[in-house]
Design a protein around this motif. Structure first.
Motif, PDB file in Angstrom:
ATOM      1  N   GLY A  18       0.540  -8.685 -21.911  1.00 44.19           N
ATOM      2  CA  GLY A  18      -0.573  -9.152 -21.086  1.00 44.19           C
ATOM      3  C   GLY A  18      -0.085  -9.986 -19.908  1.00 44.19           C
ATOM      4  O   GLY A  18      -0.528  -9.794 -18.768  1.00 44.19           O
ATOM      5  N   LEU A  19       0.854 -10.892 -20.183  1.00 46.71           N
ATOM      6  CA  LEU A  19       1.421 -11.720 -19.108  1.00 46.71           C
ATOM      7  C   LEU A  19       2.145 -10.854 -18.079  1.00 46.71           C
ATOM      8  O   LEU A  19       1.982 -11.055 -16.868  1.00 46.71           O
ATOM      9  CB  LEU A  19       2.380 -12.758 -19.694  1.00 46.71           C
ATOM     10  N   ALA A  20       2.924  -9.896 -18.566  1.00 45.98           N
ATOM     11  CA  ALA A  20       3.678  -9.019 -17.661  1.00 45.98           C
ATOM     12  C   ALA A  20       2.743  -8.213 -16.765  1.00 45.98           C
ATOM     13  O   ALA A  20       2.957  -8.120 -15.539  1.00 45.98           O
ATOM     14  CB  ALA A  20       4.577  -8.079 -18.472  1.00 45.98           C
ATOM     15  N   LEU A  21       1.689  -7.656 -17.350  1.00 43.37           N
ATOM     16  CA  LEU A  21       0.732  -6.863 -16.568  1.00 43.37           C
ATOM     17  C   LEU A  21       0.054  -7.718 -15.499  1.00 43.37           C
ATOM     18  O   LEU A  21      -0.064  -7.305 -14.332  1.00 43.37           O
ATOM     19  CB  LEU A  21      -0.330  -6.262 -17.507  1.00 43.37           C
ATOM     20  N   GLY A  22      -0.378  -8.917 -15.886  1.00 41.51           N
ATOM     21  CA  GLY A  22      -1.047  -9.804 -14.943  1.00 41.51           C
ATOM     22  C   GLY A  22      -0.137 -10.253 -13.812  1.00 41.51           C
ATOM     23  O   GLY A  22      -0.548 -10.299 -12.646  1.00 41.51           O
ATOM     24  N   ILE A  23       1.120 -10.561 -14.138  1.00 42.69           N
ATOM     25  CA  ILE A  23       2.079 -11.024 -13.119  1.00 42.69           C
ATOM     26  C   ILE A  23       2.417  -9.903 -12.139  1.00 42.69           C
ATOM     27  O   ILE A  23       2.433 -10.103 -10.920  1.00 42.69           O
ATOM     28  CB  ILE A  23       3.362 -11.570 -13.801  1.00 42.69           C
ATOM     29  N   ILE A  24       2.681  -8.696 -12.666  1.00 45.20           N
ATOM     30  CA  ILE A  24       3.019  -7.549 -11.793  1.00 45.20           C
ATOM     31  C   ILE A  24       1.849  -7.235 -10.855  1.00 45.20           C
ATOM     32  O   ILE A  24       2.027  -7.065  -9.641  1.00 45.20           O
ATOM     33  CB  ILE A  24       3.394  -6.312 -12.645  1.00 45.20           C
ATOM     34  N   ALA A  25       0.638  -7.188 -11.416  1.00 48.70           N
ATOM     35  CA  ALA A  25      -0.551  -6.910 -10.595  1.00 48.70           C
ATOM     36  C   ALA A  25      -0.760  -8.014  -9.561  1.00 48.70           C
ATOM     37  O   ALA A  25      -1.103  -7.741  -8.404  1.00 48.70           O
ATOM     38  CB  ALA A  25      -1.791  -6.773 -11.479  1.00 48.70           C
ATOM     39  N   GLY A  26      -0.527  -9.260  -9.973  1.00 48.08           N
ATOM     40  CA  GLY A  26      -0.678 -10.393  -9.065  1.00 48.08           C
ATOM     41  C   GLY A  26       0.294 -10.339  -7.898  1.00 48.08           C
ATOM     42  O   GLY A  26      -0.084 -10.589  -6.744  1.00 48.08           O
ATOM     43  N   LEU A  27       1.548  -9.992  -8.170  1.00 50.36           N
ATOM     44  CA  LEU A  27       2.557  -9.885  -7.113  1.00 50.36           C
ATOM     45  C   LEU A  27       2.194  -8.785  -6.115  1.00 50.36           C
ATOM     46  O   LEU A  27       2.335  -8.951  -4.896  1.00 50.36           O
ATOM     47  CB  LEU A  27       3.936  -9.611  -7.733  1.00 50.36           C
ATOM     48  N   LEU A  28       1.703  -7.650  -6.650  1.00 50.98           N
ATOM     49  CA  LEU A  28       1.295  -6.548  -5.768  1.00 50.98           C
ATOM     50  C   LEU A  28       0.103  -6.946  -4.900  1.00 50.98           C
ATOM     51  O   LEU A  28       0.059  -6.645  -3.696  1.00 50.98           O
ATOM     52  CB  LEU A  28       0.938  -5.311  -6.607  1.00 50.98           C
ATOM     53  N   MET A  29      -0.852  -7.648  -5.493  1.00 50.44           N
ATOM     54  CA  MET A  29      -2.039  -8.053  -4.740  1.00 50.44           C
ATOM     55  C   MET A  29      -1.700  -9.075  -3.668  1.00 50.44           C
ATOM     56  O   MET A  29      -2.226  -9.028  -2.549  1.00 50.44           O
ATOM     57  CB  MET A  29      -3.100  -8.601  -5.700  1.00 50.44           C
ATOM     58  N   VAL A  30      -0.811  -9.998  -3.991  1.00 49.29           N
ATOM     59  CA  VAL A  30      -0.372 -10.986  -2.985  1.00 49.29           C
ATOM     60  C   VAL A  30       0.260 -10.278  -1.797  1.00 49.29           C
ATOM     61  O   VAL A  30      -0.012 -10.605  -0.630  1.00 49.29           O
ATOM     62  CB  VAL A  30       0.612 -11.998  -3.615  1.00 49.29           C
ATOM     63  N   LYS A  31       1.090  -9.282  -2.082  1.00 49.20           N
ATOM     64  CA  LYS A  31       1.754  -8.525  -1.015  1.00 49.20           C
ATOM     65  C   LYS A  31       0.738  -7.794  -0.139  1.00 49.20           C
ATOM     66  O   LYS A  31       0.815  -7.813   1.089  1.00 49.20           O
ATOM     67  CB  LYS A  31       2.734  -7.525  -1.642  1.00 49.20           C
ATOM     68  N   VAL A  32      -0.243  -7.145  -0.787  1.00 44.43           N
ATOM     69  CA  VAL A  32      -1.281  -6.411  -0.045  1.00 44.43           C
ATOM     70  C   VAL A  32      -2.128  -7.365   0.786  1.00 44.43           C
ATOM     71  O   VAL A  32      -2.417  -7.106   1.964  1.00 44.43           O
ATOM     72  CB  VAL A  32      -2.170  -5.605  -1.021  1.00 44.43           C
ATOM     73  N   PHE A  33      -2.535  -8.498   0.187  1.00 45.88           N
ATOM     74  CA  PHE A  33      -3.389  -9.445   0.895  1.00 45.88           C
ATOM     75  C   PHE A  33      -2.681 -10.086   2.089  1.00 45.88           C
ATOM     76  O   PHE A  33      -3.325 -10.463   3.065  1.00 45.88           O
ATOM     77  CB  PHE A  33      -3.880 -10.538  -0.064  1.00 45.88           C
ATOM     78  N   ARG A  34      -1.353 -10.227   1.998  1.00 48.85           N
ATOM     79  CA  ARG A  34      -0.601 -10.780   3.123  1.00 48.85           C
ATOM     80  C   ARG A  34      -0.444  -9.754   4.248  1.00 48.85           C
ATOM     81  O   ARG A  34      -0.398 -10.106   5.428  1.00 48.85           O
ATOM     82  CB  ARG A  34       0.780 -11.252   2.660  1.00 48.85           C
ATOM     83  N   MET A  35      -0.369  -8.475   3.865  1.00 46.45           N
ATOM     84  CA  MET A  35      -0.153  -7.411   4.856  1.00 46.45           C
ATOM     85  C   MET A  35      -1.440  -6.992   5.558  1.00 46.45           C
ATOM     86  O   MET A  35      -1.447  -6.690   6.750  1.00 46.45           O
ATOM     87  CB  MET A  35       0.469  -6.182   4.178  1.00 46.45           C
ATOM     88  N   ILE A  36      -2.541  -6.944   4.799  1.00 45.67           N
ATOM     89  CA  ILE A  36      -3.802  -6.409   5.337  1.00 45.67           C
ATOM     90  C   ILE A  36      -4.845  -7.515   5.386  1.00 45.67           C
ATOM     91  O   ILE A  36      -5.086  -8.203   4.389  1.00 45.67           O
ATOM     92  CB  ILE A  36      -4.318  -5.241   4.453  1.00 45.67           C
ATOM     93  N   HIS A  37      -5.479  -7.669   6.525  1.00 50.19           N
ATOM     94  CA  HIS A  37      -6.526  -8.694   6.665  1.00 50.19           C
ATOM     95  C   HIS A  37      -7.814  -8.196   6.011  1.00 50.19           C
ATOM     96  O   HIS A  37      -8.378  -7.170   6.393  1.00 50.19           O
ATOM     97  CB  HIS A  37      -6.787  -8.997   8.144  1.00 50.19           C
ATOM     98  N   ILE A  38      -8.255  -8.933   4.991  1.00 46.90           N
ATOM     99  CA  ILE A  38      -9.494  -8.601   4.271  1.00 46.90           C
ATOM    100  C   ILE A  38     -10.296  -9.888   4.114  1.00 46.90           C
ATOM    101  O   ILE A  38      -9.725 -10.957   3.875  1.00 46.90           O
ATOM    102  CB  ILE A  38      -9.191  -8.024   2.862  1.00 46.90           C
TER     103      ILE A  38
END
Length: 393
Positions: free
Chosen positions: A193-213
């Protein structure tokens, strides 16, 4: 459905507000609203809402765990360390053992039925504990010694541990063998559960930094991903253990660590969502309470729950050995670990539905535990935190 929602919101807000005026936790009013409007009362809650009650309660839990993750600094979590790990299983284990030894002679049930009862009763309620610990973190109480973080971390894993044991004991009652794989599933579900949440979180941080939403859309995306976690947990449950709720919390924590500015902006939006989610959660918990089950409850049941809570508190004190908490802080931590509500409402009816001989007794005690400990724990946290914890500015 519209009439039901309007009654839930109007009566829930009103009773909660009245009780808050008298410095009594508003959740008591919300649970009473659910009992009043639910099938056991005036039966004014639409069957359509009751049919999706479990999902609505889960959505509310997701909101509060996201708030917890966005507030809980991972550096603080690392510093909490060993006591948080011990708090995740020792208090619940003590409570289950106490019930398994006391319940058979006191209530006339078998040892395995007492183990099932212990598993039902021993889960702490994140819905009661988490919002209060977030409030303490935001207001600075216990911040220096990270007491709210300790309770948050322990309570998050406590539920997983108890539900795994509940499933194992039910299987044992049905003739299945108890093996090491059952107990191994606890750490595996936590880590996955921790691994899934951390991996998804890292991907979302990357997307949110790249794309203005817009932040509002980011909140909806985070909620959608969290819903996927819960669906994924159900999908793979027969094959692999995974904690969707821990993944949700880890997602929030990873966003806080990787994009702190965003986390601080959206935490306010989740706080606003929680205003409505809290009402739905506790009203539906109240609606799930089967008042008829209380008819079979006697003084012995109250004695059993009291003894179980005492053993739970002893488990907390043992978990806090060799920490820098003083006596008042240790007592507060033990009180904060008492409330029960959501898990008991979710699993209390299962033994009866699956033909366990003591099923009605288990349901009665689950209902009694909610009615006694949710108000007691909430009142204890709300009233005692200013007297037992140091406020660090």
């Amino acid at each position: 459905m519209l009439l039901s929602l309007s009654l839930i919101l109007i009566i829930g807000f009103s009773l909660s507000g009245i009780l808050n005026r008298f410095r009594i936790p508003g959740l008591i009013g919300l649970i009473f609203t659910g009992i009043l409007l639910g099938p056991q009362g005036l039966d004014l809650i639409s069957k359509d809402i009751l049919n999706i009650s479990k999902d609505l309660r889960e959505i509310a839990l997701i909101v509060i765990l996201l708030r917890a993750g966005l507030t809980l600094d991972l550096r603080d979590l690392k510093k909490v360390g060993r006591p948080a790990v011990l708090m995740s299983f020792i208090p619940a284990t003590f409570e289950i053992l106490a019930i398994s030894l006391i319940a058979p002679p006191l209530l006339g049930i078998s040892f395995i039925e007492a183990l099932i009862l212990g598993a039902v009763l021993s889960a702490v309620s994140p819905a009661v504990v988490v919002p209060r610990m977030i409030h303490l973190m935001e207001s600075g109480y216990g911040r220096k010694k990270r007491i709210p973080q300790l309770v948050l971390a322990g309570a998050s894993v406590d539920d997983i541990y108890v539900i795994v044991l509940f499933t194992a004991f039910l299987g044992l009652y049905g003739g299945n063998q108890l093996n090491a794989g059952v107990f191994l599933s606890v750490p595996v579900s936590v880590l996955s559960g921790l691994a899934l949440g951390i991996i998804a979180g890292l991907l979302m941080v990357k997307v949110f930094r790249m794309i203005h939403i817009r932040d509002t859309i980011k909140v909806l995306i985070i909620l959608s991903v969290s819903f996927l976690f819960m669906s994924f947990e159900d999908l793979i449950a027969p094959y692999f253990p995974l904690s969707g709720l821990l993944a949700v919390m880890a997602l929030g924590g990873t966003i806080l660590k990787g994009y702190e500015m965003l986390a601080k902006r959206i935490i306010g939006k989740f706080s606003k969502i929680w205003v409505g989610a809290e009402i739905l959660l506790f009203v539906l918990v109240g609606a799930a309470v089967e008042i008829e089950a209380l008819s079979g409850v006697g003084f012995r049941s109250v004695i059993l729950i009291g003894a179980a809570l005492l053993f739970r508190m002893i488990g907390v004190f043992i978990s806090l050995i060799k920490t820098n908490l003083n006596r008042k802080e240790r007592l507060f931590t033990a009180i904060a670990y008492l409330p029960k509500a959501t898990v008991q409402a979710a699993i209390g009816t299962i033994p009866l539905a699956q033909g366990v001989a003591a099923g009605s007794t288990i349901l009665s005690l689950a209902v009694l535990a909610i009615m006694l400990t949710a108000p007691l724990g909430a009142l204890g946290i709300d009233r005692l935190h200013t007297k037992m914890l140091t406020r660090d500015v």
